[in-house]
Write an enzyme that holds these catalytic residues in place. Structure first.
Site, mmCIF file in Angstrom:
data_model
loop_
_atom_site.group_PDB
_atom_site.id
_atom_site.type_symbol
_atom_site.label_atom_id
_atom_site.label_comp_id
_atom_site.label_asym_id
_atom_site.label_seq_id
_atom_site.Cartn_x
_atom_site.Cartn_y
_atom_site.Cartn_z
ATOM 1 N N SER A 1 2.184 8.823 3.596
ATOM 2 C CA SER A 1 1.524 7.944 2.631
ATOM 3 C C SER A 1 0.093 8.415 2.402
ATOM 4 C CB SER A 1 1.520 6.491 3.134
ATOM 5 O OG SER A 1 0.788 6.395 4.348
ATOM 6 N N ASP B 1 4.878 12.927 10.338
ATOM 7 C CA ASP B 1 4.270 11.604 10.452
ATOM 8 C C ASP B 1 4.879 10.847 11.628
ATOM 9 O OD1 ASP B 1 2.576 9.914 8.082
ATOM 10 O OD2 ASP B 1 3.519 8.700 9.648
ATOM 11 N N ASP C 1 3.832 12.672 16.958
ATOM 12 C CA ASP C 1 2.606 12.027 17.416
ATOM 13 C C ASP C 1 1.652 13.174 17.699
ATOM 14 O OD1 ASP C 1 0.483 10.870 18.747
ATOM 15 O OD2 ASP C 1 1.698 9.721 20.166
ATOM 16 N N ASN D 1 -4.225 16.125 8.653
ATOM 17 C CA ASN D 1 -4.632 14.921 7.937
ATOM 18 C C ASN D 1 -4.454 13.643 8.745
ATOM 19 O OD1 ASN D 1 -5.060 13.229 5.337
ATOM 20 N ND2 ASN D 1 -3.024 12.620 6.042
ATOM 21 N N TYR E 1 -14.914 6.376 15.041
ATOM 22 C CA TYR E 1 -14.370 7.125 13.908
ATOM 23 C C TYR E 1 -15.302 8.259 13.494
ATOM 24 C CZ TYR E 1 -12.295 7.944 9.283
ATOM 25 O OH TYR E 1 -11.704 8.515 8.183
#
Length: 251
Positions: A15, A36, A62, A89, A153
């Protein structure tokens, strides 16, 4: 900017930005691996590409798990061929101030956003160096420059930028380029979950006052993957509507 026939592994591609990159690459003739954690969504994304005439497989991974990453690259090569392009990504964002973030939240953020880049890059370049060619594209974030409540982050994405530069130096003699994309506010389903008042504040902080499109990032990724970018390595390209230059917090 032809990448036709090349094998591309894109993590976190079921996504959002990753999916836009996968669709863009597939539309250019690349053979795409949708990697993913969400196996079913990865399969669905791959099926959409195949329905449009492209070549894609969905594989679970993972990225913080070495065994899972090694299985991913082994399966990718077995099903499509040696990997030519890696797009790191996959990532998560946990917004917590320094007094509120937990050990588990910090460790999970670093494991996916930073260790995941290391594990996937290691697996990819092990094959690429033997063929003396390849592309590694890391997706960081404008947030690596720092932002409110994003200690974990921003730190992890700063690590991604540093990893890009270091790996670029190490891989240059093998003809492998390593570059980094730093998106800002991109219109994805995840971002749209924010309450309207939060979205308003975010947009007020944007110099251009708009959200980016995931395809904007995908086109930048295609450029880094292309033969035309063969002399570009170790660089960070911002796709952020100017927020890397200036951002005024609303209110």
């Amino acid at each position: 900017m032809s990448i036709s026939g090349q094998v591309a592994v894109i993590t976190g591609a079921a996504s959002g930005i990753g999916n836009a990159i996968a669709e863009e690459f597939a539309s250019c003739g690349a053979k795409v691996v949708i990697a993913d954690l969400a196996r079913d969504k990865a399969d669905e994304a791959a099926e959409r590409i195949r329905s449009a005439g492209g070549t894609a497989v969905g594989l679970p991974v993972d990225v913080a798990d070495r065994e899972a990453v090694e299985k991913l690259f082994a399966r990718a090569e077995a099903e499509l061929g040696p990997v030519d392009i890696l797009v790191n990504n996959a990532g998560i964002s946990i917004d917590r101030g320094v007094r509120r973030i937990t050990d588990d939240e910090w460790n999970r953020t670093v494991a996916i956003n930073q260790t995941g880049v290391f594990l996937c890059s290691q697996a990819a370049v092990t094959s690429m160096t033997k063929r003396r060619r390849g592309r590694v594209i890391n997706v960081a974030s404008r947030a690596w420059l720092g932002w409110f409540g994003q200690l974990a982050y921003a730190s992890s994405k700063g690590g991604t930028v540093s990893a890009t530069r270091s790996l670029a130096i190490e891989m240059a003699k093998y003809g492998i380029t390593v570059n980094c994309l730093a998106p800002g506010l991109i219109d994805t389903p995840l971002l749209r979950r924010e309450p309207p008042e939060v979205m308003e504040r975010l947009l007020q902080a944007q110099p251009m006052g708009t959200l980016g499109d995931a395809r904007d990032v995908a086109w930048a990724a295609r450029f880094f993957a292309s033969p035309e970018a063969q002399s570009i390595t170790g660089q960070v390209l911002y796709v952020c509507g100017g927020k890397s230059l200036f951002a005024q917090p609303a209110g």
